[in-house]
Scaffold this motif. Structure first.
Motif, PDB file in Angstrom:
ATOM      1  N   MET A 187      47.977  41.757  37.217  1.00 29.66           N
ATOM      2  CA  MET A 187      49.142  42.649  37.204  1.00 29.66           C
ATOM      3  C   MET A 187      48.662  44.062  36.919  1.00 29.66           C
ATOM      4  SD  MET A 187      51.545  40.081  34.959  1.00 29.66           S
ATOM      5  CE  MET A 187      50.131  39.775  33.904  1.00 29.66           C
ATOM      6  N   MET A 188      48.988  44.985  37.822  1.00 29.39           N
ATOM      7  CA  MET A 188      48.527  46.362  37.673  1.00 29.39           C
ATOM      8  C   MET A 188      49.699  47.312  37.881  1.00 29.39           C
ATOM      9  SD  MET A 188      45.447  47.536  36.932  1.00 29.39           S
ATOM     10  CE  MET A 188      44.354  46.281  37.604  1.00 29.39           C
ATOM     11  N   ASN A 189      49.823  48.291  36.977  1.00 33.93           N
ATOM     12  CA  ASN A 189      50.896  49.278  37.071  1.00 33.93           C
ATOM     13  C   ASN A 189      50.556  50.364  38.090  1.00 33.93           C
ATOM     14  OD1 ASN A 189      52.517  48.336  34.623  1.00 33.93           O
ATOM     15  ND2 ASN A 189      50.509  48.708  33.719  1.00 33.93           N
ATOM     16  N   PRO A 190      51.557  51.049  38.612  1.00 39.44           N
ATOM     17  CA  PRO A 190      51.280  52.171  39.513  1.00 39.44           C
ATOM     18  C   PRO A 190      50.404  53.218  38.828  1.00 39.44           C
ATOM     19  CG  PRO A 190      53.609  51.609  39.551  1.00 39.44           C
ATOM     20  CD  PRO A 190      53.002  50.834  38.421  1.00 39.44           C
ATOM     21  N   MET A 191      49.447  53.742  39.573  1.00 39.16           N
ATOM     22  CA  MET A 191      48.562  54.810  39.141  1.00 39.16           C
ATOM     23  C   MET A 191      47.655  54.417  37.980  1.00 39.16           C
ATOM     24  SD  MET A 191      49.480  56.617  41.550  1.00 39.16           S
ATOM     25  CE  MET A 191      48.119  57.762  41.290  1.00 39.16           C
ATOM     26  N   GLN A 192      47.471  53.145  37.746  1.00 37.54           N
ATOM     27  CA  GLN A 192      46.568  52.672  36.697  1.00 37.54           C
ATOM     28  C   GLN A 192      45.152  52.595  37.256  1.00 37.54           C
ATOM     29  OE1 GLN A 192      47.913  49.211  34.572  1.00 37.54           O
ATOM     30  NE2 GLN A 192      45.859  48.688  33.844  1.00 37.54           N
ATOM     31  N   VAL A 193      44.248  53.363  36.711  1.00 40.70           N
ATOM     32  CA  VAL A 193      42.887  53.440  37.221  1.00 40.70           C
ATOM     33  C   VAL A 193      42.114  52.175  36.839  1.00 40.70           C
ATOM     34  CG1 VAL A 193      40.715  54.728  37.143  1.00 40.70           C
ATOM     35  CG2 VAL A 193      42.902  55.952  37.104  1.00 40.70           C
ATOM     36  N   HIS A 194      41.400  51.609  37.817  1.00 39.75           N
ATOM     37  CA  HIS A 194      40.612  50.402  37.583  1.00 39.75           C
ATOM     38  C   HIS A 194      39.518  50.306  38.638  1.00 39.75           C
ATOM     39  CE1 HIS A 194      43.668  49.397  40.557  1.00 39.75           C
ATOM     40  NE2 HIS A 194      42.887  48.419  40.973  1.00 39.75           N
ATOM     41  N   ASP A 195      38.539  49.456  38.376  1.00 41.66           N
ATOM     42  CA  ASP A 195      37.523  49.140  39.367  1.00 41.66           C
ATOM     43  C   ASP A 195      37.638  47.657  39.682  1.00 41.66           C
ATOM     44  OD1 ASP A 195      36.455  47.924  37.139  1.00 41.66           O
ATOM     45  OD2 ASP A 195      34.746  49.273  36.949  1.00 41.66           O
ATOM     46  N   GLY A 196      36.614  47.045  40.253  1.00 39.46           N
ATOM     47  CA  GLY A 196      36.689  45.618  40.540  1.00 39.46           C
ATOM     48  C   GLY A 196      35.435  45.121  41.221  1.00 39.46           C
ATOM     49  N   GLY A 197      35.101  43.862  40.985  1.00 38.10           N
ATOM     50  CA  GLY A 197      33.941  43.268  41.611  1.00 38.10           C
ATOM     51  C   GLY A 197      33.837  41.795  41.257  1.00 38.10           C
ATOM     52  N   PRO A 198      32.910  41.080  41.874  1.00 38.73           N
ATOM     53  CA  PRO A 198      32.785  39.637  41.622  1.00 38.73           C
ATOM     54  C   PRO A 198      32.271  39.344  40.219  1.00 38.73           C
ATOM     55  CG  PRO A 198      30.981  40.415  42.999  1.00 38.73           C
ATOM     56  CD  PRO A 198      31.927  41.562  42.867  1.00 38.73           C
ATOM     57  N   ALA A 199      32.815  38.280  39.642  1.00 41.62           N
ATOM     58  CA  ALA A 199      32.371  37.835  38.322  1.00 41.62           C
ATOM     59  C   ALA A 199      31.785  36.429  38.388  1.00 41.62           C
ATOM     60  CB  ALA A 199      33.536  37.868  37.331  1.00 41.62           C
ATOM     61  N   SER A 200      31.536  35.953  39.603  1.00 39.06           N
ATOM     62  CA  SER A 200      30.919  34.636  39.776  1.00 39.06           C
ATOM     63  C   SER A 200      30.021  34.681  41.001  1.00 39.06           C
ATOM     64  CB  SER A 200      31.996  33.552  39.944  1.00 39.06           C
ATOM     65  OG  SER A 200      32.619  33.669  41.212  1.00 39.06           O
ATOM     66  N   ASP A 201      29.138  33.718  41.114  1.00 36.47           N
ATOM     67  CA  ASP A 201      28.214  33.665  42.247  1.00 36.47           C
ATOM     68  C   ASP A 201      28.959  33.487  43.566  1.00 36.47           C
ATOM     69  OD1 ASP A 201      26.084  33.940  40.533  1.00 36.47           O
ATOM     70  OD2 ASP A 201      25.667  31.791  40.416  1.00 36.47           O
ATOM     71  N   ASP A 202      30.146  32.899  43.503  1.00 38.14           N
ATOM     72  CA  ASP A 202      30.937  32.663  44.712  1.00 38.14           C
ATOM     73  C   ASP A 202      31.829  33.839  45.066  1.00 38.14           C
ATOM     74  OD1 ASP A 202      29.883  30.114  44.989  1.00 38.14           O
ATOM     75  OD2 ASP A 202      31.430  29.203  43.746  1.00 38.14           O
ATOM     76  N   GLY A 203      31.750  34.926  44.299  1.00 38.32           N
ATOM     77  CA  GLY A 203      32.639  36.047  44.555  1.00 38.32           C
ATOM     78  C   GLY A 203      34.053  35.737  44.107  1.00 38.32           C
ATOM     79  N   TYR A 204      35.032  36.261  44.819  1.00 33.71           N
ATOM     80  CA  TYR A 204      36.422  35.987  44.471  1.00 33.71           C
ATOM     81  C   TYR A 204      37.306  36.085  45.708  1.00 33.71           C
ATOM     82  CZ  TYR A 204      36.725  41.138  44.171  1.00 33.71           C
ATOM     83  OH  TYR A 204      36.658  42.485  44.425  1.00 33.71           O
ATOM     84  N   ASN A 205      38.254  35.175  45.755  1.00 33.03           N
ATOM     85  CA  ASN A 205      39.229  35.092  46.836  1.00 33.03           C
ATOM     86  C   ASN A 205      40.598  35.281  46.198  1.00 33.03           C
ATOM     87  OD1 ASN A 205      40.598  32.370  48.765  1.00 33.03           O
ATOM     88  ND2 ASN A 205      40.584  34.518  49.291  1.00 33.03           N
ATOM     89  N   TYR A 206      41.338  36.292  46.645  1.00 29.94           N
ATOM     90  CA  TYR A 206      42.627  36.558  46.008  1.00 29.94           C
ATOM     91  C   TYR A 206      43.654  37.086  46.991  1.00 29.94           C
ATOM     92  CZ  TYR A 206      41.390  41.624  45.584  1.00 29.94           C
ATOM     93  OH  TYR A 206      41.065  42.940  45.802  1.00 29.94           O
ATOM     94  N   GLN A 207      44.915  37.038  46.559  1.00 29.09           N
ATOM     95  CA  GLN A 207      46.039  37.582  47.299  1.00 29.09           C
ATOM     96  C   GLN A 207      46.740  38.612  46.416  1.00 29.09           C
ATOM     97  OE1 GLN A 207      48.260  33.951  47.941  1.00 29.09           O
ATOM     98  NE2 GLN A 207      47.318  33.586  49.938  1.00 29.09           N
ATOM     99  N   ILE A 208      47.160  39.725  47.021  1.00 27.94           N
ATOM    100  CA  ILE A 208      47.824  40.781  46.278  1.00 27.94           C
ATOM    101  C   ILE A 208      49.110  41.176  46.997  1.00 27.94           C
ATOM    102  CG2 ILE A 208      47.673  43.137  45.369  1.00 27.94           C
ATOM    103  CD1 ILE A 208      45.680  41.443  44.002  1.00 27.94           C
ATOM    104  N   MET A 209      50.168  41.380  46.231  1.00 26.30           N
ATOM    105  CA  MET A 209      51.392  41.971  46.766  1.00 26.30           C
ATOM    106  C   MET A 209      51.561  43.349  46.135  1.00 26.30           C
ATOM    107  SD  MET A 209      55.354  40.617  46.794  1.00 26.30           S
ATOM    108  CE  MET A 209      55.038  39.515  48.183  1.00 26.30           C
ATOM    109  N   PHE A 210      51.638  44.383  46.974  1.00 28.21           N
ATOM    110  CA  PHE A 210      51.865  45.753  46.529  1.00 28.21           C
ATOM    111  C   PHE A 210      53.346  46.075  46.724  1.00 28.21           C
ATOM    112  CE2 PHE A 210      47.374  45.870  47.959  1.00 28.21           C
ATOM    113  CZ  PHE A 210      46.777  46.293  46.779  1.00 28.21           C
ATOM    114  N   ILE A 211      54.007  46.522  45.656  1.00 34.88           N
ATOM    115  CA  ILE A 211      55.437  46.826  45.711  1.00 34.88           C
ATOM    116  C   ILE A 211      55.664  48.229  45.168  1.00 34.88           C
ATOM    117  CG2 ILE A 211      57.756  46.086  45.049  1.00 34.88           C
ATOM    118  CD1 ILE A 211      56.729  43.322  44.553  1.00 34.88           C
ATOM    119  N   ALA A 212      56.349  49.057  45.937  1.00 36.45           N
ATOM    120  CA  ALA A 212      56.654  50.417  45.506  1.00 36.45           C
ATOM    121  C   ALA A 212      57.473  50.378  44.213  1.00 36.45           C
ATOM    122  CB  ALA A 212      57.441  51.152  46.591  1.00 36.45           C
TER     123      ALA A 212
END
Length: 306
Positions: free
Chosen positions: A86-111
């Protein structure tokens, strides 16, 4: 309330992209528009890492496999399979894999205004927008709920799900997110509620995305010294002005591509010197080039009404 496209019309501009494979499976990402103010994104990343950035929308995600690590507001998080993001609008963040298999995800962006309208139906007396202080949560029921909602809005399932069901599930999902995971007591979140001087800089940037803005211009605009402006702006937004401005330009370029603009037009309108310049920054932000991003866009989709 959002307006879903009617049956018989394309659900949005669809992009299916894949980057060059590395030693194992290729990085893949898919991004499409459900309606004005609602986008869906799914990706299977093995190595790709996001630089620090922010979204002008809320972002609600489900980790399907692997694990993602990210830092935001000075806190390190790891979201693993079965957990919510869960991420708020304009919240600064980075991101990357935390496992050897990487990561598979789904995101919904809502105004923010759309999510706010959905939540206001739960509690009409409530003011402001929900704020999510914790970015990762365990909620198996909601995890499945969001996966189901994501599936309903996939273009290939447009004809098999009724508008009534999609509207109902969207509202139900928003209610669960706000009631179960937003801060309590409620935090009133106002996009653009930064220091007035910072707000003036952001507004100026938004109006001059195609310009080569100097720090002197921004300092003159605010009446601050250049060094003081850098300190105030970073304290308010989590990013220095140049990074913030670059992300504004990239978000605008991405939306122009969604709306059918050429890469050259998107580059010119957002201040990039040429297509290769946009390509370098775009790929660094999302892991795919603008050309790959639009390669399979549904050219028959019409503009979705507001």
């Amino acid at each position: 309330m959002y307006q879903a496209p009617q049956h018989g019309r394309a659900a949005g501009r669809l992009s299916t992209v894949a980057t060059r494979p590395r030693k194992t499976a290729p990085e893949t990402a898919r991004h499409w528009r459900v309606a004005d103010g609602i986008d869906l994104f799914e990706a299977d990343y093995k190595h790709f890492t996001f630089p620090k950035h922010s979204h002008d929308y809320y972002a609600f995600g489900t980790i399907l496999n692997g694990a993602e690590r990210f830092m935001t507001r000075g806190t390190n998080y790891v979201a693993s399979r079965g957990q919510l993001l869960m991420m708020n609008p304009m919240q600064v963040h980075d991101g990357g894999p935390a496992s050897d298999d990487g990561y598979n995800y789904q995101i919904m962006f809502i105004a923010p205004e759309i999510f706010g309208n959905l939540v206001s139906e739960i509690s009409p007396k409530d003011v402001g927008l929900p704020f999510f202080g914790n970015c990762v949560a365990n909620d198996p029921d909601l995890h499945l709920q969001l996966q189901g909602l994501h599936r309903m809005f996939r273009p290939e399932f447009e004809q098999t799900t009724s508008l009534l069901e999609r509207d109902s599930q969207m509202l139900y999902s928003a209610a669960r997110l706000a009631l179960r995971h937003a801060d309590a007591p409620p935090y009133v979140y106002h996009p653009g509620s930064e220091d007035k001087r910072v707000k003036a800089v952001i507004d100026y940037m938004a109006a001059h995305l195609d310009a080569n803005i100097s720090l002197d211009e921004l300092a003159t605009l605010t009446g601050l010294s250049r060094f003081h402006l850098l300190r105030v702006f970073r304290a308010a937004t989590g990013q220095p002005p140049h990074a913030y401005f670059n992300h504004m330009r990239l978000r605008r370029a991405k939306r122009m591509l969604f709306d059918g603009s050429s890469i050259a037009d998107a580059a010119a309108a957002t201040g990039f010197s040429d297509q290769s310049h946009l390509n370098r920054h775009f790929k660094g932000m999302w892991g795919v080039s603008p050309g790959a991003f639009i390669a399979n866009l549904d050219q028959t989709s019409s503009k979705i009404p507001k």
